[in-house]
Scaffold this active site. Structure first.
Site, PDB file in Angstrom:
ATOM      1  N   HIS A   1       0.837  -1.205   0.000  1.00 19.65           N
ATOM      2  CA  HIS A   1       0.000   0.000   0.000  1.00 19.65           C
ATOM      3  C   HIS A   1       0.871   1.255   0.000  1.00 19.65           C
ATOM      4  CE1 HIS A   1      -3.654   2.357   1.231  1.00 19.65           C
ATOM      5  NE2 HIS A   1      -2.720   3.125   1.771  1.00 19.65           N
ATOM      6  N   GLU A   2       1.811   1.301   0.930  1.00 24.32           N
ATOM      7  CA  GLU A   2       2.664   2.491   1.033  1.00 24.32           C
ATOM      8  C   GLU A   2       3.597   2.619  -0.165  1.00 24.32           C
ATOM      9  OE1 GLU A   2       1.718   4.524   3.130  1.00 24.32           O
ATOM     10  OE2 GLU A   2       0.570   3.226   4.448  1.00 24.32           O
TER      11      GLU A   2
ATOM     12  N   HIS B   1       1.894   4.644  -2.735  1.00 20.81           N
ATOM     13  CA  HIS B   1       2.086   6.074  -2.455  1.00 20.81           C
ATOM     14  C   HIS B   1       3.465   6.532  -2.929  1.00 20.81           C
ATOM     15  CE1 HIS B   1      -1.466   7.102  -0.152  1.00 20.81           C
ATOM     16  NE2 HIS B   1      -1.270   6.150   0.747  1.00 20.81           N
TER      17      HIS B   1
ATOM     18  N   GLU C   1      -4.428   8.299  -2.495  1.00 23.12           N
ATOM     19  CA  GLU C   1      -4.959   7.030  -2.004  1.00 23.12           C
ATOM     20  C   GLU C   1      -5.333   6.102  -3.161  1.00 23.12           C
ATOM     21  OE1 GLU C   1      -4.665   5.972   0.880  1.00 23.12           O
ATOM     22  OE2 GLU C   1      -4.198   7.830   1.932  1.00 23.12           O
TER      23      GLU C   1
END
Length: 495
Positions: A263-264, A267, A293
């Site tokens: 997930h990160e 980003h 996001e």
């Protein structure tokens, strides 16, 4: 001649560098700073905030912005000037003394939250959190007057430019008309199926870390310009040329840390893909948190929970952790990663129940900001709404209203961007696969280059040169909506 514009670029470059310093100090505070450094860090961050505020409030700034309007600018310079004006309105609305108070209060509360959450002590956190809320409302009121919006929308605008709660209400209402019955159907169907085989731990932290690093490399993370560390709450911070990712580990469950890392990394890839030519200018920054996001959720949910990617990841997990070979089969992992079950923790939620976590936080923070609820009533209201939306009730505040870092750190108005981002992620991923049908097959080999190449061109490189809707319209043919998210849900879970 572009004399006024050039002066503005120089001033905003300096303000950007100050913000970058603050970003690195925030990462350090979350990842490695000893608790005893909190007072000094509060002083450092408050000083940076005041210096930034003084620069944006310089008497000549308004005249320079007006003068630049009549100068000959290219499209990116015009977009940058528009972002400068928006930043100036936000920056001049809040007086320097309030900026300093907010910075000190947020730093103090964030540090206190770490201990209070571990101790399940909401009452102990309440005084500091009340100060942060009160100051955020005061700042929101000042910005609302300058922007001509409600207080909540003024705070929301900091994270998602031009988004308004009226539109969120419409989008979320459409979701709520679809998800409850759909969720119940999926859960009921999955109950009748054989349960997926869960890999058996323990899963050593060192091994989880290595797997996370390997998967980050597969996605395309550049370790010459970033790193992975541990914090109380996973996040991506730093700056485009020095991206800092954190996660947290559980030796009994490797899923949370690995998916958190992916997930990160989404980003981080967005940050790294922002145009180098516009570093330290507002137009070169990410286009708000809905878009941010969307990039993290696209990597984690759309790509890395697909059976294609798990075909690649299964052998990686098997070699790292060992155990029952059947557990690492791609089909089994896919069933495991798409298991729908209401849970207490937002960051661990499956993508079907995740929107309920966000809707809960959105409604509660609006009630607090608009004065419809007292902060002392938050635990009870949280539990009541959790029961209503997800059918479960936290047994303590640690796993209830204190689980997220956002409110203690002053991020009021942030939460709706998670589900707005999930909608955008589904929309973007569908368009990417239409444009490059080879993406799923590439993921099965651990090759993210077709996906990242398309995202780089259509999303990352656009930065803040256009609005979120304009970027989505150009990339997907539609502005932000619910249709693609619903189609994704039906395709993945409605079998």
């Amino acid at each position: 001649m572009t004399q006024a514009y050039e002066k503005l670029e120089a001033r905003f470059r300096r303000m950007s560098v100050l913000s970058n310093i603050g970003e690195m100090l925030h990462w350090d505070m979350a990842a490695i700073m000893p608790d005893g450094g909190a007072d000094a860090r509060s002083e450092q961050l408050a000083t940076l905030s005041v210096l930034h505020n003084e620069l944006v409030n310089a008497p000549e700034m308004g005249d320079l912005l007006d003068a630049a309007e009549s100068e000959s600018l290219d499209d990116w310079q015009k977009a940058n000037l528009s972002e400068m004006k928006r930043g100036w309105v936000h920056g001049t609305a809040v007086p320097a003394d309030l900026v300093e108070k907010m910075s000190r209060a947020e730093t103090s509360c964030e540090v206190a939250w770490r201990t209070a959450r571990a101790d399940n002590d909401f009452k102990g956190l309440l005084p500091k959190l009340q100060v942060v809320l009160d100051l955020s409302i005061e700042a929101g009121q000042a910005k609302a007057e300058a922007l001509g919006t409600s207080v909540y929308d003024a705070l929301l605008d900091q994270y998602d430019p031009m988004m308004r709660s009226e539109r969120i209400d419409t989008l979320f209402a459409e979701l709520e008309g679809f998800l409850p019955d759909f969720t119940a159907e999926v859960i009921e169907r999955q109950k009748s199926e054989d349960k997926p085989i869960s890999p058996v731990g323990p899963f050593p932290i060192e091994t989880q870390n290595k797997v996370g690093l390997d998967l980050m490399k597969a996605v395309g993370f550049d370790f010459d310009h970033g790193r992975l560390d541990i914090s109380h709450h996973p996040f991506c911070g730093g700056i485009p040329d020095d991206v800092r990712i954190t996660t947290r580990y559980d030796e009994n469950d490797f899923t949370s840390a690995i998916m958190g890392v992916l997930h990160e990394t989404g980003h981080a890839m967005y940050e790294r893909g922002l145009p180098k030519a516009w570093r330290n200018q507002l137009v070169g920054k990410a286009r708000g948190m809905t878009m941010h996001e969307s990039q993290s959720l696209l990597v984690e949910m759309q790509a890395c929970r697909s059976e294609e990617f798990l075909t690649y990841a299964g052998p990686v997990f098997k070699q790292a952790f060992g155990g029952d070979d059947r557990a690492w089969n791609a089909t089994n992992l896919h069933r495991l990663y798409t298991r729908v079950e209401p849970g207490l923790i937002r960051v661990d939620a499956d993508e079907v129940t995740y929107p309920a976590h966000v809707i809960l936080r959105y409604r509660l923070e609006r009630a607090l900001i608009e004065g419809d609820m007292k902060l002392s009533d938050l635990p009870g209201a949280w539990n009541e709404m959790m029961e209503k939306l997800l059918g479960i009730t936290p047994s303590d505040d640690r796993n209830g209203c204190m689980q997220d870092i956002h409110w203690p750190s002053g991020a009021w108005g942030y939460f709706p961007t998670y589900t707005l981002g999930a909608m955008a992620a589904a929309q973007i991923y569908a368009a990417a696969k239409d444009a490059k049908p080879e993406i799923p097959a590439a993921l099965s080999r651990g090759d993210f280059s077709p996906l990242m190449g398309w995202l780089g061109t259509n999303i990352h490189s656009q930065a803040s040169s256009k609005s979120t809707d304009e970027i989505l319209q150009a990339a997907t043919g539609k502005v932000l909506g619910v249709d693609a998210f619903k189609a994704h849900m039906l395709s993945r879970y409605g079998q």
